[in-house]
Every structure is written in C-alpha cells, then in structure tokens.
Design a protein around this motif. Sequence first.
Motif, mmCIF file in Angstrom:
data_model
loop_
_atom_site.group_PDB
_atom_site.id
_atom_site.type_symbol
_atom_site.label_atom_id
_atom_site.label_comp_id
_atom_site.label_asym_id
_atom_site.label_seq_id
_atom_site.Cartn_x
_atom_site.Cartn_y
_atom_site.Cartn_z
ATOM 1 N N GLY A 151 0.841 -1.195 0.000
ATOM 2 C CA GLY A 151 0.000 0.000 0.000
ATOM 3 C C GLY A 151 0.869 1.235 0.000
ATOM 4 O O GLY A 151 2.062 1.181 0.317
ATOM 5 N N ALA A 152 0.288 2.393 -0.354
ATOM 6 C CA ALA A 152 1.036 3.644 -0.376
ATOM 7 C C ALA A 152 1.349 4.084 1.043
ATOM 8 O O ALA A 152 0.556 3.887 1.964
ATOM 9 N N ALA A 153 2.527 4.692 1.230
ATOM 10 C CA ALA A 153 2.935 5.131 2.554
ATOM 11 C C ALA A 153 3.271 6.614 2.589
ATOM 12 O O ALA A 153 3.733 7.116 3.594
ATOM 13 N N GLU A 164 5.123 10.101 0.520
ATOM 14 C CA GLU A 164 6.482 10.462 0.123
ATOM 15 C C GLU A 164 7.117 9.407 -0.782
ATOM 16 O O GLU A 164 8.324 9.191 -0.768
ATOM 17 N N GLY A 165 6.280 8.739 -1.560
ATOM 18 C CA GLY A 165 6.791 7.781 -2.533
ATOM 19 C C GLY A 165 7.172 6.436 -1.982
ATOM 20 O O GLY A 165 7.611 5.559 -2.724
ATOM 21 N N GLY A 166 7.037 6.205 -0.683
ATOM 22 C CA GLY A 166 7.383 4.919 -0.099
ATOM 23 C C GLY A 166 6.275 3.901 -0.281
ATOM 24 O O GLY A 166 5.166 4.213 -0.716
ATOM 25 N N THR A 167 6.575 2.650 0.036
ATOM 26 C CA THR A 167 5.598 1.567 -0.046
ATOM 27 C C THR A 167 5.467 0.923 1.330
ATOM 28 O O THR A 167 6.468 0.600 1.972
ATOM 29 N N ARG A 168 4.235 0.732 1.775
ATOM 30 C CA ARG A 168 3.983 0.069 3.054
ATOM 31 C C ARG A 168 3.716 -1.410 2.778
ATOM 32 O O ARG A 168 2.871 -1.754 1.946
ATOM 33 N N LEU A 169 4.448 -2.276 3.460
ATOM 34 C CA LEU A 169 4.307 -3.712 3.306
ATOM 35 C C LEU A 169 3.813 -4.315 4.614
ATOM 36 O O LEU A 169 4.326 -3.993 5.695
ATOM 37 N N GLU A 170 2.818 -5.187 4.513
ATOM 38 C CA GLU A 170 2.276 -5.877 5.674
ATOM 39 C C GLU A 170 2.049 -7.333 5.314
ATOM 40 O O GLU A 170 1.841 -7.682 4.148
ATOM 41 N N GLY A 171 2.079 -8.186 6.331
ATOM 42 C CA GLY A 171 1.822 -9.601 6.100
ATOM 43 C C GLY A 171 1.681 -10.342 7.400
ATOM 44 O O GLY A 171 2.045 -9.831 8.469
ATOM 45 N N GLU A 172 1.194 -11.562 7.316
ATOM 46 C CA GLU A 172 0.987 -12.371 8.519
ATOM 47 C C GLU A 172 2.325 -12.637 9.204
ATOM 48 O O GLU A 172 3.247 -13.187 8.609
ATOM 49 N N GLY A 173 2.419 -12.223 10.471
ATOM 50 C CA GLY A 173 3.635 -12.439 11.239
ATOM 51 C C GLY A 173 4.766 -11.513 10.889
ATOM 52 O O GLY A 173 5.871 -11.643 11.423
ATOM 53 N N VAL A 174 4.536 -10.557 9.982
ATOM 54 C CA VAL A 174 5.572 -9.621 9.553
ATOM 55 C C VAL A 174 5.265 -8.244 10.120
ATOM 56 O O VAL A 174 4.135 -7.760 10.015
ATOM 57 N N MET A 175 6.238 -7.593 10.716
ATOM 58 C CA MET A 175 6.055 -6.245 11.215
ATOM 59 C C MET A 175 5.816 -5.301 10.037
ATOM 60 O O MET A 175 6.550 -5.346 9.055
#
Length: 370
Positions: free
Chosen positions: A257-259, A261-272
């Motif tokens: 997902g968008a974060a 300032e051009g960054g990308t937000r990453l999420e997942g099961e068991g992942v910070m």
Amino acid sequence: MTIPAGEAPVARQALLEVIGATVRLGNTQVFENLSLTVGEGEFVALLGSSGCGKTTLLRTIAGFVQPRSGALRVRGRDITAEPPDRRGMALVFQTYALWPHMTVAQNIGYGLKLRRLPRAEIAAKVKEIAALLGLAGLEERKPAALSGGQRQRVALGRALAVSPDILLLDEPLSNLDARIRLTVRQEISALQRRLGITAIHVTHDREEAMVMADRIVILNAGKIAQIGTPEEVYNQPASAFVAAFMGAENKIRLSAGAAGEGGTRLEGEGVMPAVIATRRAVPPGPCIAHFRAEAAELHAGAVAAGPTRGFLALPGEIAQVSFPGGFWRHVVTTSAGPLVVDEPKAWPAGTKVNVHIPETGLFVFADEPG
C-alpha cells in the motif's frame, strides 16, 4: 521513492537477428514469436532450466531445427532456409563429438579438409589453433589419451579453425569437473574477447553465464523472461521468476500500500509493517518479496514496535545450521515459511531470532496468479 536503475549498456551493431520465430517439436510448441538480436563481437548466454527452450533456440540458429514461422538474418541476409554449413557458424556440442579414430590435429583440421583447402594451409592453421589453445605437442594424440579439459579445447579448436561468424556453444563445460570448469570458462571468455568473435552460449549455470557473458537472455517456458547485462539481471530482475532464478529464492507473500512520500507500506501475517523504498513501483494489493540469503540479517531480542523503516522484520526460530564454506547457513522457521539466511557466525538451532531484510536486498513484485 524507488531505487534508481543502472545505466543502459552500449549498443552494438546487429550481427544476428531472430525475428518472430516459432518452433514446434512434434506436438510440443517450444517457443512462439520469439525475437532476439545479437551484436557484433558480443558474448550472449542463453540461461534457463531444463526444458525452457534454450538448446532448441541454439539449434534453430545453427540450422538443425527449422522454424514454422519467423526469420533469421545474419548481417541482414536471410538465412532461415539455409543449411547449417551455409550459415557461417560453428557449433561446439555438449559431448564434444570428436572423431575417436582421428588425432588432435586431424580433428581440428576436419572442417578445413571438408572445404578442400591445401594440406599446407590446413597444417599451418592447425598449428596456429593448437598453440592458441595450449594444445601444442598434443597434435598426434587421439581423444582417448586426453583429459576432459583437453578434449573440450580440441572441440573448440575445430570450431575456431573454420573462422565462423558466430560461435555456438551448447553447454560445453557441463561434462567437466568443477575445478577444470572454472579454468576453462575463463579461457573461453578471454579467447572470445581476444579474437573479437561473436558467441552464443547455452547454459543452466547462473554463475557461468554471469562470468562469461556480455548479456544474458533468461528463458522460461519458451519465452524470454529478461535480457540484460549480468549486473542488470542480478540487481534489477524484471519478475519474481527472474529474481528467484538469479538467487533470490527466499520469498514472503505480503500486501502493498502507499505510505506517502513515494514509499511503499508492506504488511503480512507475522511480519512487522514496514515502509520501504522499492526498486520499482508496486501497485497496491497482494505482492511477493524475494531476497537472497546473504542479504538478510539475524538479530536477537524482540521485534521493534511500530512500522519499521528501511527494512522488513519478522520473528523466527533457527531450525538448521550448516557450514557450506566461508559462512554459516541457517534455515529459519517463520510464519511466512522457512527462510534461508547466511551469516558470518553460527546461531544455535532452537534460538529465537528476528530476520531483518534491508530494502536494498528486497525485490518486490505484484503477486500475479500462477
């Protein structure tokens, strides 16, 4: 923000063009509408796993397989219907295909004899090639009295003797033991550059392609997955397949997902949750992150609170430890599946750890079906 790509390679004048070629062998379509250009004096490696179509493509270029459609050109001349001996190419086979009853000199000069060159001219050329390949003094031996590396040099010498426009190499090093293979690959690469000849080399060995080639063509199921310099295909893989094939075999399924300032937000099961800069734009939704074992780090203690920045983190437990040489290899059990991490020191099996993957070591792609 995305991590910038490297500079484009210098263009070479086209020598060989494969234009929209389609090949079927029996009921199997090996490749369809495939196009490829090889520059003058370029060393190109066709890289891929067994069954990807690389050897069939080489044999099509050589003239042993006829495409159902498409065309092949050398310096603009259409050679699609030309027989192998009219294409100005020489092929070094995987098995070397030396005549067992002939001497080294007779094997090297065989193609010249077929062209009915004078004996003195053949002898002079054979002497020149033998000296070039380190075979001087072995001219009267037969293949059975040679080592594997020497037989490979004789096969290469036979190909070079006819002064081909294009040298075709069909996994010629696969029958050599590891130590000799390292030496011979360096010799072939240096010789190709010294003579300035154009070479197309089929291999399934990633390191071999990286060391020898100017450009690598990665094939997957009859399609070109990526073409680029060794640095490009290694550091800028165009797909999850290429990333894994080039050594980034660890993978974690995530959501992007968008974060801001051009960054990308990453999420997942068991992942910070993490905010990272990706190498290429990643659309919102399911994605897959690949990374190499040496890119990750192991840390003790609790996972950092809140979204991490610049790296991905997830907890795990050391399941296996081994020493392949120069580093310790760890198999880490995580909620995302088993991951392999290389470290300079050994972590005992059963240790609770956190796996950190810096953004510079991550290759993130949209997770497409199949």
